[in-house]
Design an enzyme around this catalytic site. Structure first.
Site, PDB file in Angstrom:
ATOM      1  CB  CYS A  26      -0.841  -0.334   1.268  1.00 23.73           C
ATOM      2  SG  CYS A  26      -1.394   1.268   1.681  1.00 23.73           S
TER       3      CYS A  26
ATOM      4  CB  CYS B 207       0.175   1.406   4.359  1.00 25.99           C
ATOM      5  SG  CYS B 207      -1.445   1.359   4.051  1.00 25.99           S
TER       6      CYS B 207
END
Length: 106
Positions: free
Chosen positions: A31, A34
């Site tokens: 991600c 993230c």
């Protein structure tokens, strides 16, 4: 204070039974947003000892991720007294995240 890695097996101990508010970073290796939030989460952990900061990889710990209905990552959950009391989804400015969690600090 360092960021703690949580897993399905130690989530209750690290988060639900904590004696102060906990910021849980629900994330995954793949991600990109993230990864953008990781330095912010690390800074909060270092600068605010009154907050416990925990990371939980949703791919490796699906039980907890499904229990808290984590559908999008990054999700930054705020836990107090064993309950998720608030959350922020997506890339968020540090001050906005701090304002959210600091309201739960006694």
């Amino acid at each position: 204070m360092a960021v703690i890695e949580a897993r399905d097996g130690n989530f209750a101990q690290e988060v639900l039974n904590a004696d102060k508010p906990v910021l849980v970073d629900f994330w995954a290796e793949w991600c990109m947003p993230c990864r953008m939030m990781a330095p912010v989460v690390d800074q909060i952990a270092e600068e605010h000892p009154e907050i416990k900061v925990v990371k939980l990889n949703v791919d490796e710990n699906p039980l907890i991720a499904s229990t808290y209905r984590i559908m999008s990552i990054p999700t930054l959950g705020i836990f107090k007294d064993g309950k998720m009391v608030d959350k922020v989804i997506g890339v968020t400015p540090k001050q906005h995240l701090l304002n959210k969690i600091l309201q739960y600090v006694d």
